[in-house]
Motif scaffolding. Structure first.
Motif, PDB file in Angstrom:
ATOM      1  N   ASP A   1     -12.262   0.741   2.890  1.00 57.44           N
ATOM      2  CA  ASP A   1     -10.924   0.335   2.458  1.00 57.44           C
ATOM      3  C   ASP A   1     -10.612  -1.117   2.813  1.00 57.44           C
ATOM      4  OD1 ASP A   1     -10.209   3.079   1.691  1.00 57.44           O
ATOM      5  OD2 ASP A   1     -10.205   3.468   3.865  1.00 57.44           O
ATOM      6  N   MET A   2     -11.366  -1.663   3.731  1.00 54.47           N
ATOM      7  CA  MET A   2     -11.084  -3.011   4.236  1.00 54.47           C
ATOM      8  C   MET A   2     -12.372  -3.629   4.765  1.00 54.47           C
ATOM      9  SD  MET A   2      -8.282  -5.002   4.981  1.00 54.47           S
ATOM     10  CE  MET A   2      -6.900  -3.904   5.278  1.00 54.47           C
TER      11      MET A   2
ATOM     12  N   PRO B   1       7.083   3.821  13.007  1.00 55.47           N
ATOM     13  CA  PRO B   1       6.182   4.561  13.890  1.00 55.47           C
ATOM     14  C   PRO B   1       4.721   4.241  13.569  1.00 55.47           C
ATOM     15  CG  PRO B   1       7.832   6.014  12.898  1.00 55.47           C
ATOM     16  CD  PRO B   1       7.937   4.702  12.190  1.00 55.47           C
ATOM     17  N   PHE B   2       3.856   4.359  14.568  1.00 54.97           N
ATOM     18  CA  PHE B   2       2.437   4.114  14.334  1.00 54.97           C
ATOM     19  C   PHE B   2       1.912   5.179  13.371  1.00 54.97           C
ATOM     20  CE2 PHE B   2      -2.123   4.409  15.287  1.00 54.97           C
ATOM     21  CZ  PHE B   2      -2.479   3.075  15.144  1.00 54.97           C
TER      22      PHE B   2
ATOM     23  N   GLY C   1      -1.335   1.403   4.922  1.00 55.08           N
ATOM     24  CA  GLY C   1      -0.211   1.292   4.000  1.00 55.08           C
ATOM     25  C   GLY C   1       0.993   0.528   4.484  1.00 55.08           C
ATOM     26  N   LEU C   2       0.951  -0.010   5.712  1.00 54.08           N
ATOM     27  CA  LEU C   2       2.088  -0.781   6.215  1.00 54.08           C
ATOM     28  C   LEU C   2       2.164  -2.146   5.537  1.00 54.08           C
ATOM     29  CD1 LEU C   2       2.151   1.483   8.324  1.00 54.08           C
ATOM     30  CD2 LEU C   2       2.493  -0.245  10.088  1.00 54.08           C
ATOM     31  N   SER C   3       3.364  -2.715   5.515  1.00 56.67           N
ATOM     32  CA  SER C   3       3.528  -4.082   5.016  1.00 56.67           C
ATOM     33  C   SER C   3       2.820  -5.044   5.966  1.00 56.67           C
ATOM     34  CB  SER C   3       5.016  -4.450   4.947  1.00 56.67           C
ATOM     35  OG  SER C   3       5.547  -4.588   6.267  1.00 56.67           O
TER      36      SER C   3
ATOM     37  N   ARG D   1      -7.589   8.239   8.208  1.00 58.94           N
ATOM     38  CA  ARG D   1      -8.328   8.278   6.940  1.00 58.94           C
ATOM     39  C   ARG D   1      -8.898   6.911   6.553  1.00 58.94           C
ATOM     40  NH1 ARG D   1      -3.721  11.469   5.803  1.00 58.94           N
ATOM     41  NH2 ARG D   1      -2.713   9.731   4.708  1.00 58.94           N
ATOM     42  N   VAL D   2      -8.563   5.891   7.305  1.00 60.02           N
ATOM     43  CA  VAL D   2      -8.977   4.516   6.980  1.00 60.02           C
ATOM     44  C   VAL D   2     -10.440   4.273   7.354  1.00 60.02           C
ATOM     45  CG1 VAL D   2      -8.653   2.105   7.701  1.00 60.02           C
ATOM     46  CG2 VAL D   2      -6.667   3.512   7.105  1.00 60.02           C
TER      47      VAL D   2
END
Length: 309
Positions: free
Chosen positions: A146-147, A3-4, A277-279, A11-12
């Motif tokens: 975070d990115m 799921p999305f 947090g997804l792969s 929070r990103v």
């Protein structure tokens, strides 16, 4: 497909740095040919400005529910003012460097009956002082996010991309790069790069089959010290290369109307889902779905989380 991750995405915080553009659209009706030259006469009925380039990546990140800061260079002109205003309206945290000597990159498109008839570009590269200011600002901002997403359109804002990648590595912040040109050593040390099919051919040459592509892609990935390499392949889908090997997903588009800015949407979706947090491959699946939605829209557009779900 997972799921999305809407709650985690909210929070990103993503810092987008790169070439900022203003996409200007003039929409009109065409009912005659000019008596001065064999060209259509467009009676302009509507005008619209949209964020382009790195600014469109940031706009897509916010639309997906994450937080975005935008770092880049604009001119001290009307177009630069429009970029700042549109970014503010979109909920983007703007960190703009103003160049008093060069104009904001502007792409002006004239459309008649929903067809693009003409595009006029205004652009000049930034000066050394602007790049110094951009580098200094980047060092302040990177650790707060975070990115780091680097959107390279070869307009000059990322002429010192190596400095930004090194600063992000030092801060422990992952770096996603949408590359340009064929000198990929500039991107050494990034976390992932996302060339399209044509850009990948520029970088590694033409491949004769999928096995050949995998060999070339994995060599490029290891040479550049990347965690992953994603090749976006239009109607052929997307292929991810990592230490785990090759993973592929077919194209998701049902109807292709306009590919303007589709790469920005893919980059934004990949950044927010990976940071949530997804792969890598799950993030690619969501990026593929986002790209499939946005090509069904006219012009530089965005996709929101509701449309993905």
């Amino acid at each position: 497909m997972m799921p999305f991750p809407a709650e985690a995405v909210s929070r990103v915080k993503v810092l987008v740095a790169g070439d900022i553009m203003l996409d200007r659209y003039w929409f009109g009706e065409v009912d005659r040919i000019s008596p001065e030259a064999p060209v259509p006469v467009v009676r302009v009925a509507r005008r619209e400005d949209r964020l382009g380039g790195a600014a469109n990546v940031a706009r897509n990140i916010v639309a997906l529910g994450a937080q975005a800061s935008l770092l880049g260079i604009v001119g001290s002109d009307e177009a630069g003012g429009r970029v700042a205003a549109l970014a503010r309206e979109a909920g983007i945290n703007s960190c703009l460097v103003t160049d008093d000597t060069s104009p904001t990159t502007l792409k002006m498109r004239v459309l008649g009956r929903q067809q693009q008839l003409l595009r006029v570009d205004f652009e000049e590269g930034p000066g050394t002082q602007c790049l110094d200011r951009l580098d200094a600002l980047a060092r302040q901002l990177i650790a707060q996010h975070d990115m780091l997403v680097l959107s390279d359109y070869a307009k000059g804002a990322l002429d010192r991309v190596e400095v930004l990648i090194a600063a992000a590595r030092e801060a422990g912040v992952p770096v996603l790069v949408d590359p340009k040109g064929h000198l990929y050593q500039r991107y050494r040390g990034a976390t992932v790069i996302t060339p399209n099919r044509s850009e990948m051919q520029d970088a590694v040459g033409r491949w004769k089959d999928e096995d050949d592509l995998e060999r070339r892609a994995q060599k490029l990935r290891t040479d550049l010290d990347l965690e992953a390499l994603l090749v976006t392949r239009s109607e052929q889908g997307m292929t991810l290369f990592s230490e785990e090997g090759r993973e592929h997903t077919d194209a998701h588009a049902h109807e292709v109307f306009d590919v303007s800015g589709a790469g920005d949407t893919v980059l934004a979706a990949l950044a927010v889902t990976r940071a949530a947090g997804l792969s890598w491959f799950d993030a690619v699946l969501w990026a593929n779905r986002a790209g499939g939605v946005v090509v069904g829209k006219l012009g530089t557009s965005v996709v929101n989380a509701g449309e993905l779900s």
